[in-house]
Each structure stands twice: as C-alpha cells, then as structure tokens.
Design a protein around this motif. Structure first.
Motif, short mmCIF file in Angstrom:
data_model
loop_
_atom_site.label_atom_id
_atom_site.label_comp_id
_atom_site.label_asym_id
_atom_site.label_seq_id
_atom_site.Cartn_x
_atom_site.Cartn_y
_atom_site.Cartn_z
N GLY A 1 -26.59 -26.29 69.90
CA GLY A 1 -26.55 -26.77 71.28
C GLY A 1 -27.73 -26.32 72.14
N SER A 2 -28.60 -25.51 71.60
CA SER A 2 -29.75 -25.03 72.36
C SER A 2 -30.84 -26.10 72.40
CB SER A 2 -30.32 -23.76 71.72
OG SER A 2 -30.86 -24.04 70.44
N GLY A 3 -31.81 -25.88 73.28
CA GLY A 3 -32.91 -26.82 73.39
C GLY A 3 -33.70 -26.93 72.10
N LEU A 4 -33.80 -25.84 71.37
CA LEU A 4 -34.52 -25.84 70.11
C LEU A 4 -33.81 -26.70 69.07
CD1 LEU A 4 -37.14 -24.26 69.44
CD2 LEU A 4 -35.73 -22.63 68.19
N ALA A 5 -32.47 -26.59 69.06
CA ALA A 5 -31.69 -27.40 68.12
C ALA A 5 -31.81 -28.88 68.46
CB ALA A 5 -30.23 -26.97 68.15
N LYS A 6 -31.76 -29.19 69.76
CA LYS A 6 -31.86 -30.59 70.20
C LYS A 6 -33.23 -31.18 69.90
CE LYS A 6 -28.38 -30.10 73.84
NZ LYS A 6 -28.11 -30.12 75.30
N ALA A 7 -34.24 -30.31 69.82
CA ALA A 7 -35.60 -30.79 69.53
C ALA A 7 -35.84 -30.98 68.04
CB ALA A 7 -36.62 -29.81 70.09
N GLY A 8 -34.85 -30.66 67.21
CA GLY A 8 -34.96 -30.89 65.77
C GLY A 8 -35.62 -29.75 65.01
N ILE A 9 -35.76 -28.59 65.64
CA ILE A 9 -36.35 -27.44 64.95
C ILE A 9 -35.31 -26.86 63.99
CG2 ILE A 9 -37.49 -25.22 65.24
CD1 ILE A 9 -38.98 -27.66 66.37
N LYS A 10 -35.78 -26.42 62.80
CA LYS A 10 -34.87 -25.96 61.76
C LYS A 10 -35.20 -24.54 61.30
CE LYS A 10 -34.44 -30.69 59.91
NZ LYS A 10 -34.63 -31.53 58.70
N PRO A 11 -34.24 -23.85 60.69
CA PRO A 11 -34.52 -22.53 60.10
C PRO A 11 -35.63 -22.67 59.06
CG PRO A 11 -32.16 -22.87 60.26
CD PRO A 11 -32.79 -24.19 60.61
#
Length: 407
Positions: free
Chosen positions: A344-354
């Motif tokens: 739910g964070s902005g990073l997750a919404k931007a498609g960034i992955k582990p």
C-alpha cells in the motif's frame, strides 16, 4: 708723602721651614681666610647630606616597588573578594554572596520543571520506570515529557516544584511519539511558569549545559547537573518496530548526567533557555561512555506542535525496508537495496520490487539507505518524487508518492 697706591699693608706671616730640596724655596705662603674655608666646608657637608638622602630614597623606592610590591598589594586586597553579581536579583539575601550563572539558570528554569509519575500511588511509588521529569511549555497546563515515563499508564501524576498551590495534579495524555520518546500531557491549571525555548542551532561545542529535573516532587525537586556540550549536529536513527522504517533525529551530546530522574526534563544554556529535552531512552547506547543525550529543541518543537494539534506525529513514508548495496557485490552498482516493500505504500504502487536497488531519488544520487532518509525527512505527505532503480541489468524510472507512516 708716600703714594697711597704704594702703601704696604700689614700681612700675616708664618714661619716656613726651608729645606734644600724643597721646591717652595724662596716663596712666601699666605694663610687662607678662615671664614671662607669654613663656609665651603659647610656647603660640602650639606651637599653630601642631600645626595645621601636622595640616594636613600631612590634605593628604598626601588626595593619597595620591585621586591615587595606583590605582598603590599595582597595585604590591601580583601581575602574573600566577591565577584560581580549577575544582577541585583542574584544576591542571596541571607549571605550577600553573589550567585553564579548556574544558580541563575536553576532559579529561572526550576519553576518550569515538574515531577511526572505513572504510579497510581503518586510520588510514593519506588519503581524506577515510574518517575521522571517534564517541562511546562504553555501556561495553560501543557507539559512535555518522555514517552517511556507515561507509556501504558493508567494514572499520570504531576507535581509542581515547591508544591505550588499545594496540589498534586492528575494529568491526561494528549499524545505521544514513540520514535522520538516525546509525549505531551496536560494538567488542569492556569498561569503556570512556562519555559523559554532557545535556538539549538546556535549552541557550540564546549558551551555549558545544565540538566534540570524534578523526579520526585519535593523530595528531589530541582535536581541539577552541569556539563558541557560534547557534540552538535549529530543524528540518531530510531527504528519503527511496526514498519521497520527508520527515522533520524538531531540530538545534543553532553557529559551532564541525565539519569532516570531528570529524563524528560530540561537541558539549558547559560541564559536559562531550553535547548533540548533530556532523554534516557535515546541515549541508551551511550551509557557506558559517560555521554548523555537530549533531543534538540528545534527538532522537538516540530514534534510537539504536531502532537498538540493531532495527538500524534505523521511522517512522510516511502515504504521500503532495506540496506545498502555495495558496488563490489552488485556488478558495480551502489545504492539502497530493497529487501521488503510495504504493501500500500507509494513504492509498492510505483511497481518497485524486492531486490531492486534505488540509485537516485528526487534527482539526488543514492549510495546508501541513509540517503533515502535524508532526502525525504523534510518532505511532506503527498509529495511525488522521481525515482530511478536498477533491476537485473536495467535502469527503471518511476514516480513515487510519499504516504503517511501509520504506526
């Protein structure tokens, strides 16, 4: 008649012994005038006396000035010389001895420092974790203290120094910030002596620092410790137990003793201004080195304002848990390595992955995870930052919106 000019006058004669080898042979010697000789002798004697007097005076003056000047000066100086008083109000009426600047700070700030306990039995409790200090920040009863003092408290009790109004007050918890270990409590009282905030950006290493606490009301009221500012412009990282997000705070290091009793109290400068809020919790890792820690008042003010307005502190949140990627272990790529992306964070919404490595954020090169904290700490929730990440040999550009860090 004989001429007057040729008149022969009578003279005194004396007998002269004549010797063959005497050079005075054939010469007549006249006896000197006795009166004149006596006058000259008297003048010579007077001159000798005058010269001797002047020489004696000069010699005595030299000996006094050079040899004995120190002892004479000391003998004319009071043994207990008083220092110039800071002001007319700083003279103790009983002893008339001038007080120093630390006395002044204790007198001016002491009335603003209170005792705080979460013990339901008030100040009779003996638990070390139940007692600490607080600082009155508003005359209508708002007090800042350490959160660990009032954490999970059923009853918060405040005692004013000198037992003002003869009362011990029950306090309500306005809000808190666990990461900075700050909390705001309020008592129902008016016209309280609020502390004066200074500017912690103006302090210098070596400045005097005075820590004041009031841990147990009248029993240990106005506990004062003195030290110097050991370090400035230093930061400490505190990790959020829920999200793993790390926040950075500017702290003041001092060798003034900050113990359980004056934790939550005031760290002051010599002008009687608050430059920090003492914190035993933030200084835990420095305990063995003899250094104490206070959160700088400039940093604390921002947190205090948010707590009073919202009951909590909201921080911009990127949504990454990770570490630092080193170039020699990541094909020459160095940056912030992403271990976990918060849902739910902005990073997750931007498609960034582990596994991704952030190499640039908001146009600033990223070489470590600390760089990310530095970049976003002055941003606002909702700000959108350009981001560049490295993934499996490729660079990916995106935009990341900062969200609220929900604890």
């Amino acid at each position: 008649m004989p001429n007057d000019d040729n008149e022969v006058k009578d003279v005194d004669w004396r007998e002269v012994n004549i010797e063959d080898n005497d050079n005075s042979l054939g010469q007549i010697k006249f006896k000197k005038n006795r009166n004149r000789s006596r006058l000259k002798s008297a003048l010579r004697f007077v001159l000798m006396v005058v010269v001797a007097s002047i020489s004696g005076a000069v010699t005595a003056a030299y000996i006094v000035n050079v040899k004995y000047s120190d002892s004479l000066v000391k003998s004319n100086t009071p043994i207990f010389q008083k220092k110039k008083a800071l002001s007319s109000n700083n003279i103790n009426s009983d002893t008339s001895v001038a007080e120093n600047s630390i006395n002044k700070v204790a007198q001016e700030v002491g009335p603003s420092v209170v005792g705080v306990t979460n013990d339901p039995n008030g100040f009779k409790g003996k638990g070390e974790d139940a007692a600490g200090s607080g600082v009155i920040i508003r005359s209508d009863g708002y007090i800042v203290t350490n959160y660990h003092i009032v954490q999970d408290a059923n009853t918060i009790t405040v005692k004013l120094p000198n037992g003002k109004n003869g009362n011990v007050f029950k306090a309500t918890l306005v809000g808190f910030d666990d990461l900075s270990d700050l909390a705001i409590i309020k008592i129902n009282s008016r016209n309280l002596p609020a502390a004066v905030f200074g500017d912690s950006s103006k302090i210098k290493i070596g400045d005097n620092a005075v820590a004041i606490g009031n841990p147990l009301g009248e029993e240990f009221q106005g506990s004062v410790t003195l030290g110097i500012i050991s370090a400035i412009n230093k930061s400490i990282n505190m990790s959020d137990d829920t999200t793993g997000e790390i926040s950075k705070y500017k702290i003041i290091e001092t060798d003034a003793v900050i113990n359980q009793g004056n934790s939550g109290g005031a760290l002051c400068n010599e002008n009687g201004e608050i430059i920090g809020i003492n914190s035993l919790k933030l200084g835990t890792k420095y305990t063995d080195s003899g250094i104490s820690v206070a959160i700088s008042i400039n940093e604390a003010k921002k947190i205090i304002d948010q707590i009073i307005k919202n009951g909590k502190v909201t921080r911009p949140f990127l949504g990454v848990v990770g570490g630092t990627a080193l170039a020699d272990k990541n094909n020459g790529i160095q940056g912030a390595y992403i271990k976990t992306v918060v849902s739910g964070s902005g990073l997750a919404k931007a498609g960034i992955k582990p596994g991704d490595i952030i190499v640039e954020l908001d146009g600033v090169k990223v070489t470590s995870i600390d760089d990310i904290r530095d970049i976003i700490q002055d941003k606002k929730i909702g700000d959108k930052l350009p981001c560049k990440v490295y993934r499996k040999g490729k660079y990916i550009k995106c935009e990341v919106a900062l969200s609220e860090n929900k604890e």
